[in-house]
Design a protein around this motif. Structure first.
Motif, PDB file in Angstrom:
ATOM      1  N   HIS A  56       0.862  -1.181   0.000  1.00 16.27           N
ATOM      2  CA  HIS A  56       0.000   0.000   0.000  1.00 16.27           C
ATOM      3  C   HIS A  56       0.889   1.217   0.000  1.00 16.27           C
ATOM      4  O   HIS A  56       1.749   1.376   0.871  1.00 16.27           O
ATOM      5  CB  HIS A  56      -0.909   0.020   1.233  1.00 16.27           C
ATOM      6  N   GLY A  57       0.713   2.075  -0.995  1.00 11.93           N
ATOM      7  CA  GLY A  57       1.504   3.295  -1.077  1.00 11.93           C
ATOM      8  C   GLY A  57       3.004   3.052  -1.150  1.00 11.93           C
ATOM      9  O   GLY A  57       3.789   3.860  -0.678  1.00 11.93           O
ATOM     10  N   GLY A  58       3.388   1.918  -1.716  1.00 13.69           N
ATOM     11  CA  GLY A  58       4.804   1.596  -1.831  1.00 13.69           C
ATOM     12  C   GLY A  58       5.388   0.841  -0.655  1.00 13.69           C
ATOM     13  O   GLY A  58       6.543   0.410  -0.698  1.00 13.69           O
ATOM     14  N   ASP A  59       4.607   0.659   0.410  1.00 18.27           N
ATOM     15  CA  ASP A  59       5.074  -0.061   1.601  1.00 18.27           C
ATOM     16  C   ASP A  59       4.549  -1.495   1.584  1.00 18.27           C
ATOM     17  O   ASP A  59       3.374  -1.721   1.305  1.00 18.27           O
ATOM     18  CB  ASP A  59       4.588   0.630   2.878  1.00 18.27           C
ATOM     19  N   VAL A  90       7.049   0.697   8.756  1.00 23.26           N
ATOM     20  CA  VAL A  90       6.577   2.013   9.194  1.00 23.26           C
ATOM     21  C   VAL A  90       6.249   1.969  10.679  1.00 23.26           C
ATOM     22  O   VAL A  90       6.608   2.883  11.437  1.00 23.26           O
ATOM     23  CB  VAL A  90       5.340   2.449   8.376  1.00 23.26           C
ATOM     24  N   GLN A  91       5.593   0.898  11.119  1.00 24.87           N
ATOM     25  CA  GLN A  91       5.262   0.765  12.534  1.00 24.87           C
ATOM     26  C   GLN A  91       6.521   0.750  13.396  1.00 24.87           C
ATOM     27  O   GLN A  91       6.574   1.384  14.464  1.00 24.87           O
ATOM     28  CB  GLN A  91       4.456  -0.507  12.776  1.00 24.87           C
ATOM     29  N   SER A  92       7.555   0.050  12.956  1.00 25.80           N
ATOM     30  CA  SER A  92       8.802  -0.021  13.722  1.00 25.80           C
ATOM     31  C   SER A  92       9.437   1.357  13.863  1.00 25.80           C
ATOM     32  O   SER A  92       9.948   1.718  14.937  1.00 25.80           O
ATOM     33  CB  SER A  92       9.779  -0.980  13.042  1.00 25.80           C
ATOM     34  N   GLU A  93       9.393   2.146  12.801  1.00 23.86           N
ATOM     35  CA  GLU A  93       9.934   3.506  12.854  1.00 23.86           C
ATOM     36  C   GLU A  93       9.135   4.369  13.821  1.00 23.86           C
ATOM     37  O   GLU A  93       9.708   5.141  14.601  1.00 23.86           O
ATOM     38  CB  GLU A  93       9.924   4.126  11.457  1.00 23.86           C
ATOM     39  N   SER A 104       0.710   3.287  10.149  1.00 24.65           N
ATOM     40  CA  SER A 104       1.026   1.891   9.837  1.00 24.65           C
ATOM     41  C   SER A 104      -0.164   0.957   9.989  1.00 24.65           C
ATOM     42  O   SER A 104      -0.118  -0.190   9.532  1.00 24.65           O
ATOM     43  CB  SER A 104       2.154   1.397  10.746  1.00 24.65           C
ATOM     44  N   LYS A 105      -1.242   1.433  10.597  1.00 26.99           N
ATOM     45  CA  LYS A 105      -2.370   0.566  10.937  1.00 26.99           C
ATOM     46  C   LYS A 105      -3.721   1.030  10.394  1.00 26.99           C
ATOM     47  O   LYS A 105      -4.623   0.199  10.221  1.00 26.99           O
ATOM     48  CB  LYS A 105      -2.487   0.460  12.463  1.00 26.99           C
ATOM     49  N   ALA A 106      -3.904   2.316  10.163  1.00 27.59           N
ATOM     50  CA  ALA A 106      -5.239   2.852   9.884  1.00 27.59           C
ATOM     51  C   ALA A 106      -5.424   3.322   8.446  1.00 27.59           C
ATOM     52  O   ALA A 106      -6.369   4.040   8.142  1.00 27.59           O
ATOM     53  CB  ALA A 106      -5.542   4.011  10.848  1.00 27.59           C
ATOM     54  N   PHE A 107      -4.546   2.887   7.553  1.00 28.61           N
ATOM     55  CA  PHE A 107      -4.645   3.308   6.154  1.00 28.61           C
ATOM     56  C   PHE A 107      -5.837   2.632   5.469  1.00 28.61           C
ATOM     57  O   PHE A 107      -6.377   1.622   5.958  1.00 28.61           O
ATOM     58  CB  PHE A 107      -3.342   2.990   5.414  1.00 28.61           C
ATOM     59  N   ASP A 108      -6.238   3.162   4.332  1.00 26.44           N
ATOM     60  CA  ASP A 108      -7.375   2.618   3.586  1.00 26.44           C
ATOM     61  C   ASP A 108      -7.131   1.146   3.238  1.00 26.44           C
ATOM     62  O   ASP A 108      -6.059   0.775   2.746  1.00 26.44           O
ATOM     63  CB  ASP A 108      -7.609   3.409   2.298  1.00 26.44           C
ATOM     64  N   GLY A 109      -8.125   0.315   3.493  1.00 26.63           N
ATOM     65  CA  GLY A 109      -8.037  -1.101   3.160  1.00 26.63           C
ATOM     66  C   GLY A 109      -7.275  -1.953   4.148  1.00 26.63           C
ATOM     67  O   GLY A 109      -6.991  -3.123   3.872  1.00 26.63           O
TER      68      GLY A 109
END
Length: 204
Positions: A56-59, A90-93, A104-109
């Motif tokens: 998602h979004g490159g991640d 992303v979550q680790s950062e 890291s958790k609430a993005f679309d989908g």
């Protein structure tokens, strides 16, 4: 608004409340400490999706299968197999900087569900399984949770109002990992060893 299905009807959750670090083995596999209190975060309605994606979004995304409960009339009335999709790097950062997890958790989908089914009369043995390409990867039930569903419902309501149709995800057992494009995921909600609902996803 995005929807989930229960009793052949569409439900419009206002939010998805998530419990983190609720299975000891999962806490250990990510190198985290056992929390002193319940870890709670929220996904918006826009996070509810129907497709299991590898990125998602490159991640790149990681999967976490969970028992999800549907709230109505003051109680949990139905359950489903849910997938909490996570941008682990992303979550680790964010964790390293003591920042919130939403990116890291609430993005679309990022929240995908099977259909919801009525909770069996005795939900103490409600569990889940996740097979990826035919191999059993995750398995667990409510007996392994540090916080049981009734405790979760009580604690969430000490500071947040739940609306009819809201979903509560109760944490993931050990076995999380990266989602591979083209993989076949088959998740199931089970009770007393019997499958009550299952869902297949082919990763996009």
């Amino acid at each position: 608004m995005n929807t989930v299905s229960f009793n052949n009807s569409l439900i419009y959750p206002s939010k998805v409340v998530c419990i983190g670090r609720n299975y000891v083995e999962h806490v250990h596999e990510l190198g985290n400490e056992i929390p002193d209190e319940m870890v709670i975060f929220v996904k918006p309605n826009s996070a509810i999706g129907t497709v299991l994606s590898a990125s998602h979004g490159g991640d790149e995304l990681h999967y976490e299968s969970e028992i999800a409960y549907l709230y109505q009339g003051g109680n949990f009335v139905a359950a489903a197999l849910g997938m909490d999709l996570t941008k682990r790097s992303v979550q680790s950062e964010l964790k390293a900087k003591s920042l919130p997890w939403e990116r890291s958790k609430a993005f679309d989908g990022s929240a995908v569900f099977s259909v919801f089914v009525p909770i069996p009369e005795n939900d103490s043995l409600l569990g889940l399984s996740l097979h990826i390409d035919g191999e059993l990867i995750q398995q667990g039930d409510t007996s392994l949770m540090m916080y049981k569903p009734a405790q979760i419902l009580e604690e969430v309501q000490t500071f947040m109002q739940l609306e009819d149709g809201d979903i509560v995800m109760t944490g993931t057992p050990a076995g999380v990992g990266k989602i591979r494009q083209g993989a076949e995921f088959v998740g199931a909600l089970v009770c007393n060893g019997q499958e009550v609902v299952s869902q297949q996803w082919l990763v996009k």
